[in-house]
Design an enzyme around this catalytic site. Structure first.
Site, PDB file in Angstrom:
ATOM      1  N   HIS A 159       0.832  -1.201   0.000  1.00 51.06           N
ATOM      2  CA  HIS A 159       0.000   0.000   0.000  1.00 51.06           C
ATOM      3  C   HIS A 159       0.871   1.259   0.000  1.00 51.06           C
ATOM      4  O   HIS A 159       1.988   1.257   0.511  1.00 51.06           O
ATOM      5  CB  HIS A 159      -0.933  -0.009   1.210  1.00 51.06           C
ATOM      6  CG  HIS A 159      -1.962  -1.090   1.143  1.00 51.06           C
ATOM      7  ND1 HIS A 159      -3.155  -0.936   0.477  1.00 51.06           N
ATOM      8  CD2 HIS A 159      -1.974  -2.354   1.644  1.00 51.06           C
ATOM      9  CE1 HIS A 159      -3.860  -2.050   0.580  1.00 51.06           C
ATOM     10  NE2 HIS A 159      -3.160  -2.926   1.278  1.00 51.06           N
TER      11      HIS A 159
ATOM     12  N   HIS B 296      -9.118  -7.272  -1.945  1.00 49.44           N
ATOM     13  CA  HIS B 296      -8.768  -7.960  -0.709  1.00 49.44           C
ATOM     14  C   HIS B 296      -9.900  -8.929  -0.335  1.00 49.44           C
ATOM     15  O   HIS B 296     -11.073  -8.648  -0.568  1.00 49.44           O
ATOM     16  CB  HIS B 296      -8.616  -6.968   0.447  1.00 49.44           C
ATOM     17  CG  HIS B 296      -7.358  -6.167   0.412  1.00 49.44           C
ATOM     18  ND1 HIS B 296      -6.930  -5.500  -0.706  1.00 49.44           N
ATOM     19  CD2 HIS B 296      -6.428  -5.930   1.372  1.00 49.44           C
ATOM     20  CE1 HIS B 296      -5.792  -4.872  -0.431  1.00 49.44           C
ATOM     21  NE2 HIS B 296      -5.461  -5.118   0.832  1.00 49.44           N
TER      22      HIS B 296
ATOM     23  N   GLU C   9      -9.103 -12.245   4.803  1.00 50.17           N
ATOM     24  CA  GLU C   9      -8.145 -11.804   5.814  1.00 50.17           C
ATOM     25  C   GLU C   9      -8.852 -11.814   7.173  1.00 50.17           C
ATOM     26  O   GLU C   9      -8.660 -12.727   7.976  1.00 50.17           O
ATOM     27  CB  GLU C   9      -7.618 -10.417   5.489  1.00 50.17           C
ATOM     28  CG  GLU C   9      -6.609  -9.888   6.490  1.00 50.17           C
ATOM     29  CD  GLU C   9      -6.237  -8.433   6.229  1.00 50.17           C
ATOM     30  OE1 GLU C   9      -5.192  -8.010   6.724  1.00 50.17           O
ATOM     31  OE2 GLU C   9      -7.007  -7.721   5.538  1.00 50.17           O
TER      32      GLU C   9
ATOM     33  N   ASP D 235       2.259  -5.826   2.567  1.00 50.28           N
ATOM     34  CA  ASP D 235       1.072  -5.079   2.969  1.00 50.28           C
ATOM     35  C   ASP D 235       1.440  -3.641   3.364  1.00 50.28           C
ATOM     36  O   ASP D 235       1.339  -2.723   2.552  1.00 50.28           O
ATOM     37  CB  ASP D 235       0.362  -5.803   4.101  1.00 50.28           C
ATOM     38  CG  ASP D 235      -1.124  -5.486   4.181  1.00 50.28           C
ATOM     39  OD1 ASP D 235      -1.623  -4.768   3.302  1.00 50.28           O
ATOM     40  OD2 ASP D 235      -1.780  -5.941   5.123  1.00 50.28           O
TER      41      ASP D 235
END
Length: 347
Positions: A21, A203, A206, A284
């Site tokens: 990110h 995404h 998770e 991430d």
């Protein structure tokens, strides 16, 4: 599990990085420096206690994670800051042996500072081009919608991303707390992005279970799924992922930091790999979690006992699942073979 004595250096293994990110890519030293220059007060969790202790399995924990992320983003106030961030991210990728980086960003989080969505995205794309020239690492942008916002906002971002398909934007994503916005609500935005030829990279799997991953496949026609580790809760889903060659962007350090698993050894990396699921290791948000890309490969080696041929296959999977140009993919895959062909150093 003990690390093999004779092993090849992981930083020389050609690879790609597909789950990083924008703000989360920032170096910690850069965050501290810019905060001091901009007069931004950083909490202790981002200074002396860095990396912060996080756990996002409940609403309060996710709020704290998001608050720290927003504070970090607030130090990026000028265009030079954005150029610096992307350049340093590419430099870190080069040091890790990565030849291609896909960096994910929701430009609406920066638009008020940089004259709107379009100018913000163009600024970031130019920063990516400069970083490419300076480092030799290819950089593609993934425009990502926030699943906690209205699906109409996602459609606006998808239309923006579609305008820059083939001009630096390579994919369209969906991030933030998946418990607060299901993938199926954003089908319209992803349809716009797919029509423009962008990769679908939401995404899923998770903080929510296998259903989240399944919706990414069924509704968003995902080419890759960010994280996806909880797909192991459904054996039929894993078989489907392997058959359809949907790449899972597995981020071991992130999964531990956010409480997806209690211990890194509990990440189903070996199970996913053995089942034939394509895997691209990622970081991430190393700004908040600490370890960067090479450390994720070290986890595969040291915790899960991946041999050098298996690590090479992980690297190949990351290349195949990327949006890198075919010529670069061919070059990186040849580099993986060359890495494996050289005998490990003697100890």
């Amino acid at each position: 599990m003990e690390t093999p004595v004779n092993t090849r250096p992981l930083e020389r293994l050609p690879k790609t990085h597909l789950h990083l990110h924008f703000t989360g890519s920032m170096r910690h030293s850069t965050l501290v420096e810019l905060a001091r220059e901009r007069g931004v007060h950083l909490p202790q969790a981002l200074v002396e206690e860095w990396p912060p202790k996080l756990r996002a399995t409940d609403e309060r924990g996710w709020f704290r994670f998001q608050r720290l992320y927003d504070i970090a983003r607030s130090v990026l106030k000028t265009s030079d800051d954005l150029y610096r961030l992307v350049l340093e991210a590419a430099e870190d990728e080069r040091a890790a042996g990565s030849g291609w980086l896909e960096i994910q960003v929701d430009p609406s989080g920066y638009a008020s500072r940089f004259d709107g969505l379009t100018s913000t995205l163009e600024l970031m794309l130019d920063a990516a081009r400069v970083a490419e020239r300076e480092t030799g690492v290819g950089v593609g942008l993934v425009v990502a919608a926030n699943r906690t916002k209205h699906p109409m906002d996602a459609k606006a971002l998808a239309r923006l991303a579609a305008q820059y398909a083939g001009r630096g934007v390579v994919g369209f994503g969906l991030n933030n707390d998946e418990r607060r916005g299901r993938a199926l609500e954003f089908e319209g935005a992803f349809r716009i992005a797919r029509r423009a030829g962008l990769l679908s990279v939401p995404h899923g799997g998770e903080l929510s279970g296998a259903r989240s991953v399944r919706e990414c496949l069924d509704t968003l026609d995902a080419d890759r799924v960010g994280h996806g580790v909880r797909a192991v809760e459904d054996p039929y889903l894993i078989e489907r992922i392997a058959t359809q060659e949907v790449t899972l962007e597995v981020c071991p350090s992130s999964n531990v930091s956010l409480g997806v698993v209690e211990d890194v050894a509990h990440i189903p990396l070996r199970r996913l790999f053995s089942a034939g699921a394509p895997i691209a290791l990622g970081t991430d948000d190393p700004l908040l979690f600490g370890p960067r890309l090479v450390e994720q490969y070290a986890i595969a080696r040291e915790v899960f006992g991946f041999s050098d041929p298996e690590l090479a296959e992980l690297a190949r999977m990351s290349v195949r699942g990327s949006a890198a140009p075919d010529s670069l993919k061919k070059e990186l895959l040849a580099g993986v073979d060359a890495w494996l062909a050289v005998p490990p150093p003697s100890v």
